[in-house]
Design a protein around this motif. Structure first.
Motif, short mmCIF file in Angstrom:
data_model
loop_
_atom_site.label_atom_id
_atom_site.label_comp_id
_atom_site.label_asym_id
_atom_site.label_seq_id
_atom_site.Cartn_x
_atom_site.Cartn_y
_atom_site.Cartn_z
N TRP A 133 -6.15 -1.16 -1.51
CA TRP A 133 -4.79 -1.38 -1.01
C TRP A 133 -4.73 -1.66 0.48
O TRP A 133 -3.87 -2.44 0.93
CB TRP A 133 -3.93 -0.17 -1.36
CG TRP A 133 -3.84 0.08 -2.83
CD1 TRP A 133 -4.45 1.08 -3.53
CD2 TRP A 133 -3.13 -0.70 -3.78
NE1 TRP A 133 -4.16 0.97 -4.87
CE2 TRP A 133 -3.35 -0.12 -5.05
CE3 TRP A 133 -2.32 -1.84 -3.69
CZ2 TRP A 133 -2.79 -0.63 -6.21
CZ3 TRP A 133 -1.77 -2.36 -4.85
CH2 TRP A 133 -2.00 -1.76 -6.09
N ALA A 136 -5.69 -5.30 1.15
CA ALA A 136 -4.62 -6.14 0.61
C ALA A 136 -3.41 -6.13 1.54
O ALA A 136 -2.75 -7.16 1.74
CB ALA A 136 -4.22 -5.66 -0.78
N SER A 137 -3.12 -4.97 2.13
CA SER A 137 -2.00 -4.89 3.09
C SER A 137 -2.29 -5.69 4.34
O SER A 137 -1.41 -6.39 4.87
CB SER A 137 -1.74 -3.43 3.46
OG SER A 137 -1.45 -2.65 2.32
N THR A 236 5.34 -7.88 -0.34
CA THR A 236 4.02 -7.50 -0.86
C THR A 236 3.32 -6.51 0.07
O THR A 236 2.64 -5.59 -0.39
CB THR A 236 3.13 -8.73 -1.06
OG1 THR A 236 2.87 -9.36 0.20
CG2 THR A 236 3.77 -9.74 -2.00
N ASN A 240 1.94 -2.85 -1.05
CA ASN A 240 0.54 -2.47 -0.85
C ASN A 240 0.40 -1.29 0.09
O ASN A 240 -0.46 -0.41 -0.11
CB ASN A 240 -0.25 -3.67 -0.31
CG ASN A 240 -0.52 -4.72 -1.36
OD1 ASN A 240 -0.91 -4.41 -2.48
ND2 ASN A 240 -0.30 -5.98 -1.02
#
Length: 252
Positions: A133, A136-137, A236, A240
């Protein structure tokens, strides 16, 4: 919000961002290529871009082609990341199975008997690695910044062309008096580009346009898609980041 709901939102968001980014690239390219040969009246450089156009005493010339390269291809990298993340989450949400991991617990009674109980854990067999995560962030944040730069430069080029085309319209109409401020401040950019579609003269036979397009619509669609993608990327990142915070205890 649990992991499944978060992934379900991401499974919709990433394909949506990719679609809007692709539409932005296509609509921008259509407008760019339609005017490329007509506006390229420079001698030493390629100035066939519809963005950052300039009004000169002789012709209306386009901006440097690099502006259109950025406007048309600047969202390719976000599309690639959306494609990767989208396939990952879509496959997990719509084609994967959420199977709870069973567990056992033994309880010893006073009589000495042992009772074995089967439990269900909140942890699922296909849970995403908790270290997923944070990257992805970070990637989402970078893509949001990249898209913001793209949208800002795109909008600046659009407004610049619109303002310069106003001068061309004044020259073409030989406007004077109160008609000049009306053209400069009251007519929308969409209307100004509509005048350009019908009144702009081809420089020569070999630099003519094939038919007419709605230039304003093509550019405005690209702008709307680009700015919408910024909001979706931020969404998003928030999802995330929340999952990264929720899984922080699982990271060593």
């Amino acid at each position: 919000m649990n992991q499944y709901k978060s992934e379900k939102q991401l499974a919709y968001l990433y394909p949506l961002i990719a679609t809007l980014s692709f539409v932005c690239c296509i609509s921008t390219t259509v407008a760019w290529q339609h005017w490329a040969y007509v506006l390229d009246t420079c001698i030493e450089t390629n100035c066939g871009c519809i963005l950052h156009g300039r009004s000169t005493p002789t012709f209306f010339t386009g901006g440097h082609v690099a502006y259109c390269h950025w406007a048309a291809y600047g969202l390719v990298l976000p599309i690639i990341f959306c494609f990767i993340f989208g396939i990952f989450h879509v496959s997990r949400v719509f084609f994967g199975r959420r199977r709870p991991r069973p567990g056992t617990a033994s309880v010893r009674q006073r009589s000495g008997d042992i009772i074995v109980m089967t439990t269900k854990s909140d942890v699922e067999e296909d849970d995403i690695n908790p270290y997923y995560w944070i990257p992805a962030s970070v990637i989402g944040s970078l893509m949001a910044v990249l898209t913001l730069v793209h949208a800002a430069m795109y909008l600046d080029g659009f407004i610049n062309t619109c303002n310069q085309q106003r001068y061309e319209l004044i020259k073409y109409m030989q406007a004077n008096g109160s008609l000049v401020p009306i053209i400069q401040s009251r007519i929308s950019c969409s209307s100004v580009l509509d005048f350009m579609d019908y009144l702009h003269l081809d420089v020569s036979f070999d630099r003519r346009r094939e038919g007419r397009i709605n230039t304003a619509a093509a550019l405005i669609i690209g702008l709307i898609c680009s700015w919408t993608c910024i909001l979706l990327w931020i969404w998003t990142v928030v999802i995330n980041a929340k999952r990264a915070r929720a899984s922080r205890r699982l990271r060593i």
